[in-house]
Motif scaffolding. Structure first.
Motif, PDB file in Angstrom:
ATOM      1  N   UNK A   5       0.828  -1.202   0.000  1.00  0.00           N
ATOM      2  CA  UNK A   5       0.000   0.000   0.000  1.00  0.00           C
ATOM      3  C   UNK A   5       0.866   1.257   0.000  1.00  0.00           C
ATOM      4  N   UNK A   6       1.930   1.251   0.776  1.00  0.00           N
ATOM      5  CA  UNK A   6       2.811   2.419   0.842  1.00  0.00           C
ATOM      6  C   UNK A   6       3.506   2.668  -0.497  1.00  0.00           C
ATOM      7  N   UNK A   7       4.044   1.603  -1.095  1.00  0.00           N
ATOM      8  CA  UNK A   7       4.710   1.750  -2.391  1.00  0.00           C
ATOM      9  C   UNK A   7       3.714   2.233  -3.437  1.00  0.00           C
ATOM     10  N   UNK A   8       2.485   1.731  -3.358  1.00  0.00           N
ATOM     11  CA  UNK A   8       1.455   2.165  -4.310  1.00  0.00           C
ATOM     12  C   UNK A   8       1.202   3.668  -4.175  1.00  0.00           C
ATOM     13  N   UNK A  56      -8.635  -2.793 -17.392  1.00  0.00           N
ATOM     14  CA  UNK A  56      -7.868  -1.634 -17.845  1.00  0.00           C
ATOM     15  C   UNK A  56      -6.745  -1.322 -16.860  1.00  0.00           C
ATOM     16  N   UNK A  57      -7.067  -1.311 -15.568  1.00  0.00           N
ATOM     17  CA  UNK A  57      -6.070  -0.986 -14.535  1.00  0.00           C
ATOM     18  C   UNK A  57      -4.875  -1.931 -14.593  1.00  0.00           C
ATOM     19  N   UNK A  58      -5.147  -3.202 -14.785  1.00  0.00           N
ATOM     20  CA  UNK A  58      -4.063  -4.188 -14.797  1.00  0.00           C
ATOM     21  C   UNK A  58      -3.123  -4.017 -15.984  1.00  0.00           C
ATOM     22  N   UNK A  59      -3.580  -3.347 -17.014  1.00  0.00           N
ATOM     23  CA  UNK A  59      -2.728  -3.110 -18.185  1.00  0.00           C
ATOM     24  C   UNK A  59      -1.893  -1.846 -18.029  1.00  0.00           C
ATOM     25  N   UNK A  60      -2.271  -0.983 -17.108  1.00  0.00           N
ATOM     26  CA  UNK A  60      -1.604   0.312 -16.956  1.00  0.00           C
ATOM     27  C   UNK A  60      -0.428   0.200 -15.986  1.00  0.00           C
ATOM     28  N   UNK A  61       0.533  -0.621 -16.360  1.00  0.00           N
ATOM     29  CA  UNK A  61       1.699  -0.870 -15.493  1.00  0.00           C
ATOM     30  C   UNK A  61       3.024  -0.643 -16.227  1.00  0.00           C
ATOM     31  N   UNK A  62       2.951   0.031 -17.364  1.00  0.00           N
ATOM     32  CA  UNK A  62       4.156   0.252 -18.156  1.00  0.00           C
ATOM     33  C   UNK A  62       4.609   1.715 -18.127  1.00  0.00           C
ATOM     34  N   UNK A  63       3.976   2.533 -17.262  1.00  0.00           N
ATOM     35  CA  UNK A  63       4.303   3.954 -17.205  1.00  0.00           C
ATOM     36  C   UNK A  63       4.963   4.349 -15.882  1.00  0.00           C
ATOM     37  N   UNK A 110       3.719   5.904  -5.871  1.00  0.00           N
ATOM     38  CA  UNK A 110       3.665   5.972  -7.332  1.00  0.00           C
ATOM     39  C   UNK A 110       2.304   6.436  -7.852  1.00  0.00           C
ATOM     40  N   UNK A 111       1.363   6.673  -6.959  1.00  0.00           N
ATOM     41  CA  UNK A 111       0.022   7.015  -7.408  1.00  0.00           C
ATOM     42  C   UNK A 111      -0.649   5.875  -8.143  1.00  0.00           C
ATOM     43  N   UNK A 112      -0.332   4.656  -7.717  1.00  0.00           N
ATOM     44  CA  UNK A 112      -0.880   3.455  -8.335  1.00  0.00           C
ATOM     45  C   UNK A 112      -1.597   2.616  -7.287  1.00  0.00           C
TER      46      UNK A 112
END
Length: 286
Positions: free
Chosen positions: A204-207, A240-247, A210-212
């Motif tokens: 949760x903290x790491x998220x 959609x969320x699971x695909x947004x991990x390349x930015x 990164x605003x993720x």
């Protein structure tokens, strides 16, 4: 992969996706950019995956379709027929990746026969790559002594709470891709689960940094460690969320913090416990 075939690192899994929800989920995923779909004969939703593939309008060569043979169809001839059943339900002539779903250590003769059938399908061009799922180090080494083709993939339970590092090191040694099922630890939420990865304070903290979401952080952790992932969801917003991990990118320190979460405790069934007596089921024809 070790035979030169290129496989997307991130795809859609449909384990436990009800048949009535599967086609819509796959269609949603393909619409937003997924190109790999993972299913299995035992999931009873191959037909719905095939329906979504046809509706997508995408060229077959742009898709990567993988499925798995269930233990009830192990043995050389039975596994050759299992390919026909799966390909028929999926509506394809060729599979990109075909796996043995479990090692079936209680009848390893049938496992070897099944894998030799995969080798035949590979040689005949009916599949582009072959592999296994849930094979532990000793069993994987035993398979290699009795067969010819090194699996391209071993699909295994991997998430921050269960990392199977010894097995992953063997994969690197042998040139096998690690493909993680339950890559976000969703299985910790409903099976033997007192702790859920989604609520983990470190994640949760790491998220937040990164605003993720915690889910996106876990998927990014896999990708930066070189693992393929097949997160499952039937919700359009999660797909959609699971695909947004390349930015975004996790720092070495953040990767190490997630690495340190390993409990060594498996959430899914022990592979040796999967026997024909306990888990055998008839897989219908196409």
């Amino acid at each position: 992969m070790n035979n030169g075939v290129v496989m997307p690192m991130l795809g859609l899994g449909v384990f436990q996706a009800p048949p009535e929800a599967t086609a819509a989920a796959v269609q949603d995923a393909l619409r937003v950019g997924y190109r790999l779909v993972d299913t299995a004969a035992a999931y009873a939703n191959e037909r719905e995956v095939g329906e979504a593939l046809r509706r997508s309008g995408l060229a077959r060569d742009d898709l990567f379709i993988e499925t798995k043979v269930w233990i009830s169809d192990y043995g050389y001839d039975a596994t050759l027929h299992a390919f026909d059943k799966s390909a028929g339900k999926l509506g394809v002539d060729r599979l990109d990746l075909l796996l043995l779903h479990q090692p079936l250590t209680s009848r390893f003769d049938l496992t070897v026969g099944a894998y030799k059938a995969l080798e035949k399908l590979l040689a005949d061009g009916k599949v582009r790559a072959i592999g296994v799922s849930n094979f532990m180090p000793q069993v994987l080494r035993r398979l290699l002594t009795e067969t010819s083709v090194v699996p391209a993939v071993n699909q295994i339970e991997v998430h921050p709470y269960f990392q199977q590092n010894e097995l992953q090191r063997l994969h690197v040694e042998l040139g096998i891709v690690t493909q993680a099922w339950s890559p976000m630890g969703g299985i910790t939420s409903y099976y033997r689960g007192e702790r859920s990865t989604f609520d983990d304070p470190t994640l949760q903290r790491i998220a937040r940094e990164h605003g993720k979401s915690a889910a996106q952080v876990m998927l990014r952790w896999h990708l930066q460690h070189g693992r393929a992932v097949i997160p499952k969801s039937t919700k359009p917003e999660r797909i959609v969320e699971n695909l947004e991990v390349f930015d975004f990118e996790l720092s070495p320190g953040q990767l190490a913090q997630i690495d340190a979460l390993d409990t060594g405790v498996r959430s899914g069934p022990e592979p040796d416990s999967v026997t024909l007596e306990n888990y055998g089921r008839q897989i219908p024809d196409a």
